[in-house]
Design a protein around this motif. Structure first.
Motif, PDB file in Angstrom:
ATOM      1  N   VAL A 296      -9.823   5.749   1.301  1.00  0.00           N
ATOM      2  CA  VAL A 296     -10.222   4.344   1.300  1.00  0.00           C
ATOM      3  C   VAL A 296     -11.712   4.205   1.569  1.00  0.00           C
ATOM      4  CG1 VAL A 296      -9.674   4.055   3.760  1.00  0.00           C
ATOM      5  CG2 VAL A 296      -9.707   2.052   2.253  1.00  0.00           C
TER       6      VAL A 296
ATOM      7  N   LEU B  61       0.812  -1.211   0.000  1.00  0.00           N
ATOM      8  CA  LEU B  61       0.000   0.000   0.000  1.00  0.00           C
ATOM      9  C   LEU B  61       0.853   1.273   0.000  1.00  0.00           C
ATOM     10  CD1 LEU B  61      -2.905  -1.082   2.383  1.00  0.00           C
ATOM     11  CD2 LEU B  61      -3.026  -0.635  -0.074  1.00  0.00           C
TER      12      LEU B  61
ATOM     13  N   CYS C  23      -3.753   2.683   4.918  1.00  0.00           N
ATOM     14  CA  CYS C  23      -4.237   3.726   4.000  1.00  0.00           C
ATOM     15  C   CYS C  23      -4.205   5.093   4.685  1.00  0.00           C
ATOM     16  CB  CYS C  23      -5.646   3.396   3.514  1.00  0.00           C
ATOM     17  SG  CYS C  23      -5.706   2.093   2.260  1.00  0.00           S
TER      18      CYS C  23
END
Length: 744
Positions: A664, A604, A657
């Motif tokens: 998100v 991520l 995130c």
């Protein structure tokens, strides 16, 4: 031994009734194992009933019964393992039933017949002389029992159904909750090739019918053949071409017509000709020619379908029905008139298959995995579908129907209560604002008061319009659809997912056959392998979005960073081309990726450098993390998004995130489930996208909880060991806060 196993299995599977199947089983098993006795006991209401025997007293069939706690047969069922004894009489569990006359037998081998963790019955072989059955014999019987479990379970259920004349109750798995009362409409049930021999009085009329059916079958085969030829799938196209040749006058088609001329009804003629040729081909020694018997059977069934149920989708106007089928795909649902679809019942399918997701999006009650639903005559009979409780009632009494109408009216009133608050924002008691978005694939789902209450379109499935075409839609056609979607959303944001086919979502004109379709050629993988198609879709999206800020683009099934980089290059190419062609400056939309493949959970930080947002697809993420094919009925019960491991993965995704300042949301089915929404909000998710049918309920629910309460609940849920315990905690929470009425 393999040939023997196959022969016994095929013989039993071909039987029309349970009694015949069991008789064949004991006779052939006794012969194959060279024993003096073989018997089958079936489990009925926690008692093992002698149901077939070759070697014991036949008058005892149906009369000898024993609980699981008694006898050696009961021991095999109770332990769910084989019992192999050299001399059964010396075992403490031995019990003699005088009426079966088994005094002479000593060697004993019993193997349980188990279907999906449930004991269906026990198969037993016996011999007079004391001896231990060999490992090979035991393995043979265990293999046979495993192969026949599904057949015996199916025939057993069918027998139970045929013994009930009315008020039949079927059980299944809820794919979309709700209650419906309507007549059944059976579509695509198996057409039996074995039709009755019926003579006809009007040969000219029957000749017209058979020729019309042949022509309709030929037209259908032509369309299929051309479709695959256009896709350059010549090997598949040749199959349909071969079927067309069989319909010629000098082949089976002519034989059908000549049989009618001999005085038979059209259905009888097709059946007689087909069976005659099938028997001839099966008698041949050449394996290839033997296989052609299946072609003859398939063609005969195609023609019979045109005779028995042509144009089956043409319903009477304004007549809601409960669609009953072996399986329903997304295309069929999308094409079926919504005002005529009261409910759906299928024999196959998974709760998270695309058709089930679409049923939930349409707000249509749906029940799947109803095993015997096509084995009895329910077409045009009054049905009550209680999908919420997983039940289908056939020909219920007027009193029962009235009771269900009361329930439906109560549910309507509850939905009105939920909808009355849709104009109010979804805000928890302690002030946290949760943005609720709509998952959509059909324009009709966006043009409603429910859709007006959404904060935008969190997931627009572009594959649905692709499924409704008989070819890839052109750039102009796609622009028109995407503009309609953006217009329907007003000024609210719209997240459009690029083409996501493959897995359980094939296109009719792009057949994909794979052993593991969910791990195969799907989503962004397919799009990147067809840049000529991908660029058309990206160009259409950019033109539909124009110079506004409304459009966002989402990439499905991303498993590595290269896929993101390649997509961004194609998007840049489309953007530059259009700016030149249109002599205007288009807006660069925000780009996001679906978080479905677990590997992306660990990248991520790199994802955040490339895209603007992440949308969690809880269905596929669950499937891949648990290694469960959600459409496989043998393991679908293991698919559970409330597994603590899944919940921890979702929490990790949110935390990372936020750490990398990556927007998100969750667009999977979990976001639209009351329990799921509570847990996601507890984790810190503030953007949930769901089907239309869930929107009002989730809004109503979230306005009655506080984040402080939910945080304590989440801690407890993450600490337990399985999904059942998680759901028990959630149930206790809703009861303590008087929210259970919202859930049901």
């Amino acid at each position: 031994m393999l040939n023997t196993l196959r022969d016994i299995t095929q013989a039993v599977a071909a039987a029309n009734t349970l009694d015949v199947a069991l008789e064949l089983l004991v006779v052939q098993t006794k012969q194959a194992m060279a024993t003096q006795c073989c018997s089958v006991y079936l489990l009925e209401q926690q008692q093992l009933v002698l149901s077939a025997t070759e070697g014991l007293q036949r008058s005892a069939i149906g009369n000898v019964k024993m609980p699981l706690s008694q006898g050696l047969v009961g021991l095999a069922a109770e332990r769910e393992e084989a019992v192999n004894l050299a001399d059964a009489r010396v075992h403490p569990r031995f019990k003699l039933f005088p009426e079966v006359e088994e005094e002479e037998y000593r060697a004993f081998l019993a193997v349980p017949i188990i279907y999906q963790k449930m004991v269906v019955g026990v198969i037993v072989v016996q011999q007079p002389e004391p001896r231990q059955f060999s490992e090979g014999e035991e393995a043979f019987l265990m293999t046979l029992a495993a192969q026949l479990a599904v057949v015996i379970r199916s025939l057993k259920n069918r027998a139970a159904i045929s013994n009930v004349q009315d008020k039949v109750v079927f059980s299944g798995t809820t794919a979309s909750s709700g209650i419906a009362i309507a007549k059944g409409f059976v579509l695509g049930g198996a057409i039996s090739l074995e039709q009755a021999d019926l003579a006809c009085e009007d040969i000219a009329h029957e000749t017209h019918r058979i020729k019309l059916a042949i022509n309709r079958s030929r037209d259908r085969l032509n369309a299929l053949s051309q479709r695959f030829e256009n896709d350059q799938a010549e090997d598949v196209a040749s199959i349909f071409s071969a079927f067309k040749l069989l319909l010629d006058d000098n082949s089976l088609g002519g034989e059908y017509v000549r049989e009618v001329a001999g005085g038979w009804r059209a259905e009888s003629a097709v059946s007689r000709v087909s069976i005659r040729y099938i028997e001839q081909f099966l008698a041949m020694d050449d394996p290839y020619l033997k296989e052609r018997a299946s072609d003859i059977r398939e063609l005969g069934q195609k023609v019979l379908r045109q005779l028995i149920e042509p144009d089956r989708l043409e319903l009477e106007p304004d007549t809601p029905v409960i669609l009953v089928a072996k399986e329903v795909d997304a295309t069929m649902l999308a094409e079926f008139p919504r005002h005529k679809l009261a409910g759906i019942v299928t024999k196959l399918g998974g709760v998270n298959a695309h058709a089930a997701i679409l049923a939930r999006a349409l707000g249509v009650p749906a029940l799947i995995g109803v095993e015997q639903v096509l084995d009895t005559n329910i077409d045009n009979k009054l049905l009550v579908l209680n999908a919420t409780r997983g039940q289908l009632l056939v020909s219920p009494s007027p009193t029962v129907v009235d009771e269900y109408r009361v329930l439906i009216n109560a549910d309507v009133e509850k939905q009105k209560r939920f909808s009355a608050e849709l104009t109010l924002p979804a805000e928890t008691l302690d002030g946290r604002r949760i943005h609720l978005y709509l998952n959509a694939g059909l324009l009709s789902g966006m043009e409603s008061p429910i859709a007006d209450g959404a904060d935008g379109i969190g997931l627009y499935r572009t594959e649905i319009p692709f499924m409704l075409h008989q070819r890839f839609p052109s750039e102009a056609e796609q622009i028109k659809v995407y503009q309609q979607v953006l217009s329907a959303a007003g000024t609210r944001p719209v997240v459009m997912r690029t083409l996501d086919v493959g897995g359980d979502k094939p296109l009719p004109y792009l057949p994909i056959k794979e052993d593991n379709p969910f791990l195969g050629w799907r989503g962004i993988r397919l799009s990147l392998d067809h840049p000529e198609l991908f660029l058309v879709q990206l160009r259409a999206m950019l033109q539909a979005g124009g110079s506004g800020q409304q459009l966002q683009i989402l990439l499905p099934m991303v498993s590595n960073l290269d896929e993101i980089d390649q997509t961004l290059e194609y998007l840049e190419q489309a953007y530059e081309e259009l700016n030149v062609e249109l002599a205007s400056v288009l807006t660069r939309p925000k780009i996001g990726v679906m978080l479905e493949v677990p590997a992306l959970l660990y990248q991520l930080a790199d994802v955040a450098k490339r895209v603007d947002f992440v949308s969690v697809g809880s269905n596929d993420l669950t499937q891949y993390l648990l290694a469960v094919d959600r459409n496989n009925p043998s393991v679908s019960s293991l698919f559970d998004s409330y597994h603590p491991g899944i919940l921890r993965a979702l929490k990790r995704a949110l935390d990372e995130c936020q750490q990398y300042k990556l927007d998100v949301s969750v667009c999977g089915e979990l976001a639209g489930e009351p329990y799921g929404a509570l847990l996601l909000v507890a984790m810190g998710y503030t953007k949930l996208s769901m089907n239309q049918a869930s929107l009002a309920r989730i809004n109503y629910l979230l306005r009655r909880v506080s984040c402080n309460q939910l945080n304590l609940l989440l801690e407890r849920c993450l600490a337990v060991s399985n999904a059942t315990q998680v759901k028990q905690l959630l149930q206790t929470f809703t009861e303590q806060h008087h929210l259970e009425d919202i859930l049901h």
